[in-house]
Design an enzyme around this catalytic site. Structure first.
Site, PDB file in Angstrom:
ATOM      1  N   GLY A 156       9.427  -3.327   5.287  1.00  0.00           N
ATOM      2  CA  GLY A 156      10.808  -3.783   4.591  1.00  0.00           C
ATOM      3  C   GLY A 156      11.038  -3.366   3.341  1.00  0.00           C
ATOM      4  N   ILE A 158      10.582  -1.384   1.550  1.00  0.00           N
ATOM      5  CA  ILE A 158       9.935  -0.349  -0.093  1.00  0.00           C
ATOM      6  C   ILE A 158       9.937   0.301   1.939  1.00  0.00           C
ATOM      7  CG2 ILE A 158       7.673   0.729  -0.390  1.00  0.00           C
ATOM      8  CD1 ILE A 158       7.342  -1.974  -2.486  1.00  0.00           C
ATOM      9  N   ARG A 178       6.345  -6.870  11.951  1.00  0.00           N
ATOM     10  CA  ARG A 178       5.990  -8.019  12.992  1.00  0.00           C
ATOM     11  C   ARG A 178       7.031  -8.256  14.215  1.00  0.00           C
ATOM     12  NH1 ARG A 178       5.660  -9.771   7.651  1.00  0.00           N
ATOM     13  NH2 ARG A 178       3.997 -10.638   6.752  1.00  0.00           N
ATOM     14  N   ILE A 233      -0.064   3.057  -0.145  1.00  0.00           N
ATOM     15  CA  ILE A 233       1.326   2.702  -1.850  1.00  0.00           C
ATOM     16  C   ILE A 233       1.031   1.412  -1.824  1.00  0.00           C
ATOM     17  CG2 ILE A 233       2.256   5.185  -3.070  1.00  0.00           C
ATOM     18  CD1 ILE A 233       4.348   2.206  -0.374  1.00  0.00           C
ATOM     19  N   ARG A 235      -1.599  -1.478  -0.318  1.00  0.00           N
ATOM     20  CA  ARG A 235      -2.449  -2.635  -1.603  1.00  0.00           C
ATOM     21  C   ARG A 235      -3.915  -1.844  -0.694  1.00  0.00           C
ATOM     22  NH1 ARG A 235      -0.034  -4.536  -4.950  1.00  0.00           N
ATOM     23  NH2 ARG A 235       0.326  -6.300  -6.130  1.00  0.00           N
ATOM     24  N   ASP A 259      -2.745   5.438  -3.757  1.00  0.00           N
ATOM     25  CA  ASP A 259      -2.721   4.871  -5.343  1.00  0.00           C
ATOM     26  C   ASP A 259      -3.011   3.532  -5.729  1.00  0.00           C
ATOM     27  OD1 ASP A 259      -0.521   5.339  -8.128  1.00  0.00           O
ATOM     28  OD2 ASP A 259       0.597   3.017  -7.023  1.00  0.00           O
ATOM     29  N   GLU A 264     -10.031  -2.156  -8.064  1.00  0.00           N
ATOM     30  CA  GLU A 264      -9.431  -1.946  -8.155  1.00  0.00           C
ATOM     31  C   GLU A 264     -10.266  -2.028 -10.185  1.00  0.00           C
ATOM     32  OE1 GLU A 264      -5.263  -1.495  -8.454  1.00  0.00           O
ATOM     33  OE2 GLU A 264      -4.944  -0.801  -5.921  1.00  0.00           O
ATOM     34  N   HIS A 282      -2.777   3.212  -9.796  1.00  0.00           N
ATOM     35  CA  HIS A 282      -2.327   2.340  -8.831  1.00  0.00           C
ATOM     36  C   HIS A 282      -1.041   2.445  -9.971  1.00  0.00           C
ATOM     37  CE1 HIS A 282      -1.554  -2.254  -7.318  1.00  0.00           C
ATOM     38  NE2 HIS A 282      -0.334  -1.532  -7.457  1.00  0.00           N
TER      39      HIS A 282
END
Length: 316
Positions: A156, A158, A178, A233, A235, A259, A264, A282
């Site tokens: 995407g 990022i 995908r 970076i 989830r 991260d 968390e 994070h």
């Protein structure tokens, strides 16, 4: 917009002071995180709430949304919606907005930072100097980054930003998503395991959510080269943390730069004990500039909702 109780916002979790100040000046703001008994509080004032503001890492549960019968907006401070019950919001005509297009550069920068810090042993080198070890011995050798293969899981905004940065290091860029993307000129891998097998650095940039939970598991680590690094970076829920720890302890992969984590802010002691792991709290989007822009986007979406104008950053 339902106007029974206009201009009332429920803040699920703390946000930066600038956003809190702007929201509190313009609207009636209730802070759920400050309530001793959140359930009782929602029973008393939930019907007044028209808009919800939350962070991407916190989201908002169905149980909370069910007590907000007049809510029409969930404005997320972040881009992740895996902690928002989107089935519920769609079924009840509640719009959801994110801070799209704002975090991309910072998150991509940090991905490369983790990659470099791990491979070139930057944290270990800093510790080596500070502890006076350089006075007694020479440092060990690290791993070259330039010219290596980087596999990006999730191409995407990022993922594409990470790829652009990696190209500056003359890295060979591979990816899976995908579907194959016609507008990017990188090597397509049909599945995650093929990508993992072909990558010196596997970077996780995919979205979270139930469908992707634990997707990076032992079967992925087992096909990665032994010299490979995992960089996450996205989830923490995307990675089977127990399998990652075992892979690191047993030398199945060389290291990890993280991260994000499964639970968390709780980070497993086993990860903290390893020198071949770089750990961050994070902070991928945690720069002054980006947090300011994120605050502006959230406020603009809430203001648009209350003024019955199109939402700038609504998701489908």
């Amino acid at each position: 917009m339902n106007t029974a109780n206009p201009n009332t916002v429920l803040l699920i979790a703390p946000v930066v002071d600038g956003l809190l100040d702007k929201l509190s000046t313009a609207f009636q703001v209730y802070r759920l995180y400050e309530q001793a008994d959140p359930q009782a509080f929602l029973r008393d004032v939930g019907h007044q709430v028209q808009a919800v503001v939350t962070r991407g890492d916190i989201g908002v549960t169905r149980a909370v949304l069910e007590q907000l019968p007049n809510a029409g907006l969930v404005a997320v401070f972040g881009v992740g919606t895996d902690a928002v019950d989107l089935d519920y919001t769609r079924a009840h005509d509640i719009a959801v907005t994110i801070t799209s297009g704002v975090l991309t550069n910072d998150v991509a920068d940090l991905a490369m930072g983790l990659l470099l810090a791990g491979a070139r042993q930057l944290c270990l080198g800093d510790k080596f100097v500070r502890e006076g070890k350089w006075l007694k011995q020479g440092p060990g050798l690290a791993t070259q980054v330039s010219g290596k293969r980087i596999g990006i899981f999730g191409m995407g905004n990022i993922g594409q930003a990470i790829a652009r940065r990696a190209s500056g290091f003359d890295m060979e860029i591979l990816y899976t998503d995908r579907k194959k993307l016609d507008h990017v000129d990188y090597q397509w891998c049909a599945d995650l395991h093929t990508l993992a097998h072909e990558s010196d650095f596997l970077v996780i940039a995919a979205s979270g959510g139930a469908a992707n939970r634990g997707l990076i598991d032992a079967s992925v680590f087992n096909v990665m080269p032994k010299h490979a690094w995992l960089i996450n970076i996205a989830r923490g829920t995307l990675v089977d943390e127990k399998a990652l720890i075992q892979a690191l302890q047993n030398g199945v992969i060389a290291g990890a730069g993280l991260d994000v984590y499964e639970d968390e802010p709780h980070v497993p002691e086993a990860l903290m004990a390893m020198d071949n792991v770089v750990l961050l709290p994070h902070v991928a989007s945690a720069t002054h500039e980006t947090r300011q822009r994120m605050s502006e986007v959230v406020f603009n979406n809430v203001a648009a909702f209350f003024s019955d104008t199109p939402l700038p950053n609504a998701i489908d």
